[in-house]
Design an enzyme around this catalytic site. Structure first.
Site, PDB file in Angstrom:
ATOM      1  N   LYS A 237     -26.767   6.317 -23.960  1.00  0.00           N
ATOM      2  CA  LYS A 237     -27.327   5.914 -22.674  1.00  0.00           C
ATOM      3  C   LYS A 237     -28.235   4.694 -22.855  1.00  0.00           C
ATOM      4  O   LYS A 237     -28.893   4.557 -23.888  1.00  0.00           O
ATOM      5  CB  LYS A 237     -28.178   7.042 -22.088  1.00  0.00           C
ATOM      6  N   ARG A 311     -20.592  19.782 -19.467  1.00  0.00           N
ATOM      7  CA  ARG A 311     -19.442  20.614 -19.098  1.00  0.00           C
ATOM      8  C   ARG A 311     -18.777  21.219 -20.322  1.00  0.00           C
ATOM      9  O   ARG A 311     -18.136  22.267 -20.230  1.00  0.00           O
ATOM     10  CB  ARG A 311     -18.458  19.783 -18.277  1.00  0.00           C
TER      11      ARG A 311
END
Length: 457
Positions: A237, A311
């Site tokens: 990120k 997820r």
């Protein structure tokens, strides 16, 4: 975050709507009416005014309740008044009975401060629980919310997987629950390959925390994303996007706060809480874009972005939970930026195809002043998560429907139709009544209110 003793002396706090102020003043002694008018009190929403007695103390106090239109634009209005009142114990008068529970809870929630690292000013006005309100229930809800906020607000230096495990242990011990933890390489031995893959590069070993409580009643399984810090992995990120990643375990924090509420209120159900606790770090053994991993249930997943890791860890946890076929399976996760773009930070978007659960949740959200918004498990988008080279794609290209495709991905591991998924934000970016800036629970109170209907308790 508890109510004051009802047996002691208390200051009467009159709750007054704007269109009722003149009528109320006409019924007061001249001394009181003149003071209120001279002070410029208009009963605007959130306004507060103490009225002195002859000895210089407080004879009574007023809380502005604004207009119906202003109240409809928010919630927990008296929490704003509480912050403006001087120290003392207050008893409400004039509050409509149908608003008592929400306003009393808001007052408790407004008493929260995060003072682990620096002294903070605590609100000094305490409230006696209004008549007819279940004070113990509201205190349990407030305590669960405080737990959620504390966990999210704590930085990753003090809230890594080991620390999150300790918080789970403390919660389980407080309620007589059972807890099992599978750590490190044992995850591979016990067939949790996705949890291991995401967390193996971190110094603090990945783990699956499994809490069980209750011996009878319907079964409820809660799975919370416990990514204690998310660098993005090899798909690193940018700095601005990494600044709030201590909150990436907000799903786990919210699930644990909800679990406290359920256990403290002794709901007649069997509860299971699954927390995959990891840090998504960068090292020589980080999982890579292009890797194909096999999940607990045998489905293969092509990794197209290591920053779509939540997820993955939830997939293994949900697959485990589905093996017991619970009556209701719920996942909570700070999963996608797409959900935040869609509904902002104040709504908890959710996915569910069970009409009974949806109806119960919508009603519970209204009762608990905990707004939710339903998004669709849109079947035509299933093809977007099927890359061809593997069963599933963890990060479909194109950028469309990111929250929907993430929810569809998770549903592949959750089993039957009795699945409810929350894609929450877990953070309040600007202060609001009862919700200071920082970590916040979303959807937990709505779900708590929904459980009696959803599970027929």
């Amino acid at each position: 975050m508890t109510f004051a003793d009802p047996d002691g002396d208390a200051i009467t706090l009159h709750v007054i709507a704007q269109d009722d102020l003149d009528r109320w003043l006409d019924g007061q002694p001249a001394r009181v009416a003149n003071w209120v008018r001279a002070s410029g009190f208009t009963a605007r929403l959130g306004g507060a005014l103490p009225v002195p007695d002859d000895a210089g103390g407080i004879a009574l106090a007023l809380a502005g309740y604004g207009t119906a239109e202003a109240r409809a634009r928010g919630r927990f209005h008296l929490a704003g008044c509480a912050a403006a009142l001087p120290e003392g114990v207050y008893r409400l008068a004039g509050l409509p009975a149908d608003r008592a529970e929400e306003e009393a809870l808001g007052w408790l929630l407004g008493g929260y401060v995060f003072d682990r690292y620096a002294d903070q000013t605590r609100p000094k006005a305490r409230l006696i629980a209004p008549e007819g309100v279940d004070a113990a229930r509201l205190e349990a809800i407030a305590a669960g919310e405080a737990l959620t906020r504390d966990l999210i607000n704590t930085p990753a230096s003090d809230m890594g997987p080991t620390d999150l495990e300790a918080a789970c242990g403390a919660l389980a011990s407080a309620h007589g629950a059972r807890m099992e933890v599978i750590r490190g390489e044992a995850l591979l031995d016990r067939n949790f390959p996705l949890i291991h893959a995401v967390g193996r590069a971190a110094a603090d070993a990945p783990r699956l925390i499994d809490i069980t409580w209750g011996d009878s009643g319907p079964t409820l399984t809660l799975a919370g994303k416990g990514v204690c810090f998310d660098t993005g992995g090899l798909n690193l990120k940018p700095g601005g996007s990494m600044a709030l990643m201590k909150k990436d375990m907000g799903g786990a924090a919210t699930v644990l706060g909800l679990a406290h509420m359920i256990m403290a209120l002794d709901l007649p159900l069997r509860l299971r809480v699954l927390i995959p606790a990891v840090e998504n770090a960068v090292a020589g053994n980080s999982f890579r874009p292009g890797d194909i991993l096999t999940a607990r249930n045998g489905k293969t997943v092509e990794i197209n972005n290591t920053d779509a890791e939540g997820r993955l860890v939830l997939a293994d946890a949900l697959a485990l939970g589905a093996e017991d076929a619970p009556d209701l399976m719920v996942s909570m996760a700070t999963l996608t930026g797409a959900a935040r773009v869609a509904v902002g930070p104040d709504l908890a978007p959710y996915y569910c195809d069970d009409a009974n659960v949806v109806a119960a949740l919508e009603a519970g959200a209204a009762e608990a002043a905990d707004p939710v918004w339903r998004l669709p498990f849109h079947a035509p988008y299933e093809a977007m998560i099927e890359p061809g080279i593997a069963d599933l794609d963890n990060a479909p290209k194109g950028g469309f429907a990111g929250s929907v495709t993430a929810a569809l991905f998770l549903r592949r591991f959750a089993g039957g139709a009795n699945y409810l998924h929350f894609d929450i934000y877990g953070w309040n970016p600007t202060p609001a009544p009862a919700r200071p800036k920082g970590g916040v629970g979303m959807g937990a109170r709505a779900l708590l209110a929904a459980l009696p209907r959803a599970l027929k308790l």
